[in-house]
Design an enzyme around this catalytic site. Structure first.
Site, short mmCIF file in Angstrom:
data_model
loop_
_atom_site.label_atom_id
_atom_site.label_comp_id
_atom_site.label_asym_id
_atom_site.label_seq_id
_atom_site.Cartn_x
_atom_site.Cartn_y
_atom_site.Cartn_z
N MET A 94 0.85 -1.19 0.00
CA MET A 94 0.00 0.00 0.00
C MET A 94 0.88 1.24 0.00
O MET A 94 1.71 1.40 0.90
CB MET A 94 -0.90 0.02 1.24
CG MET A 94 -1.87 -1.13 1.34
SD MET A 94 -2.95 -0.99 2.79
CE MET A 94 -1.77 -1.33 4.10
N ILE A 152 1.72 -5.08 8.28
CA ILE A 152 3.15 -4.82 8.43
C ILE A 152 3.42 -3.33 8.25
O ILE A 152 3.05 -2.74 7.23
CB ILE A 152 3.97 -5.62 7.39
CG1 ILE A 152 3.69 -7.12 7.56
CG2 ILE A 152 5.47 -5.34 7.54
CD1 ILE A 152 4.32 -7.97 6.48
N GLY A 182 1.54 4.27 4.49
CA GLY A 182 2.34 3.38 3.64
C GLY A 182 2.75 2.11 4.33
O GLY A 182 3.40 2.14 5.36
N SER A 183 2.38 0.97 3.79
CA SER A 183 2.61 -0.27 4.52
C SER A 183 2.39 -1.49 3.63
O SER A 183 2.30 -1.38 2.41
CB SER A 183 1.70 -0.32 5.74
OG SER A 183 0.40 0.12 5.40
N ARG A 184 2.23 -2.66 4.27
CA ARG A 184 2.12 -3.93 3.54
C ARG A 184 1.18 -4.87 4.28
O ARG A 184 1.16 -4.90 5.51
CB ARG A 184 3.52 -4.54 3.44
CG ARG A 184 3.62 -5.92 2.81
CD ARG A 184 5.08 -6.30 2.74
NE ARG A 184 5.33 -7.62 2.14
CZ ARG A 184 6.40 -7.90 1.40
NH1 ARG A 184 7.30 -6.97 1.17
NH2 ARG A 184 6.56 -9.11 0.90
#
Length: 213
Positions: A94, A152, A182-184
């Site tokens: 993301m 994450i 912002g991430s996963r």
């Protein structure tokens, strides 16, 4: 709580702070230049924490994406300490422009939630899966299948939010948390699940099928 407000609650303090600064600069200081400086992060915060409605596919066999973003990796036959056997892993990145509210990929009961502190490497790096701060939510379906979703944190993301608790019964597409800036997300599916996405595909939380039983 349903967490179905137009703006995720976690975004209200940011919007209020920058919004108040914008108004003070315009009204008290009468400086529209300074007001414009604060208006930009006000609008960005409102955009980042947006929480739109999504149309969940009617086919109950569908496993939906837990996040907006891009599929950056698919792994077959992987293992995880919270799972009883091999599975398929779908990794979704993301960026800061994606909706960051996360949704449950499949209906069931939350059997485990495990939080791991860690680093804040860029979320598109493979080593972020093991080294970054993360939160694991394990769903046990009514027929005994296990689906694991891991939030994450990334390079800029500094807070993982999880709205659910162990023992909660959740429905497919229901909101369960978010990650700031912002991430996963990683989803571990049973090997019997057939994947509906490929590397590079764009997905939307609660709406795009990523697999099917």
């Amino acid at each position: 709580m349903k967490h179905d407000s137009l703006i995720a609650p976690e975004g209200i303090p940011f919007i209020a702070l920058f919004g108040a600064a914008t108004i003070l600069a315009a009204v008290l200081l009468k400086s529209y230049g300074i007001a414009a400086v604060f208006l930009a992060p006000t609008l960005f915060s409102a955009w980042f924490f947006r929480n739109p409605e999504r149309r969940v596919p009617g086919d109950e066999r569908m496993i939906v994406s837990p996040a907006d973003g891009q599929v950056i990796r698919i792994d077959e036959g992987v293992h995880h300490e919270l799972l009883s056997g091999p599975c398929r892993k779908v990794s979704i990145f993301m960026n800061i422009f994606n909706v960051h509210v996360n949704r449950i990929p499949y209906s069931g009961k939350v059997s485990r939630i495990v939080y791991h502190p860690g680093r804040f490497l860029s979320a598109n790096l493979d080593k972020a899966s093991e080294q970054n701060e993360r939160n694991s939510v394990l769903i046990l379906t009514d027929d005994g299948k296990e689906i694991l979703t891991i939030q994450i944190a990334g390079l800029i993301a500094r807070r993982i939010v999880c709205w659910v608790e162990e023992g909660d019964g959740l429905t497919r597409g229901e909101r369960f948390g978010l990650i700031r800036f912002g991430s996963r997300l990683e989803v571990f599916l049973p090997m019997e699940a057939k994947l509906c996405v490929a590397r590079g595909d764009k997905v939307q939380a609660g709406q795009t099928p990523i697999g099917t039983f």
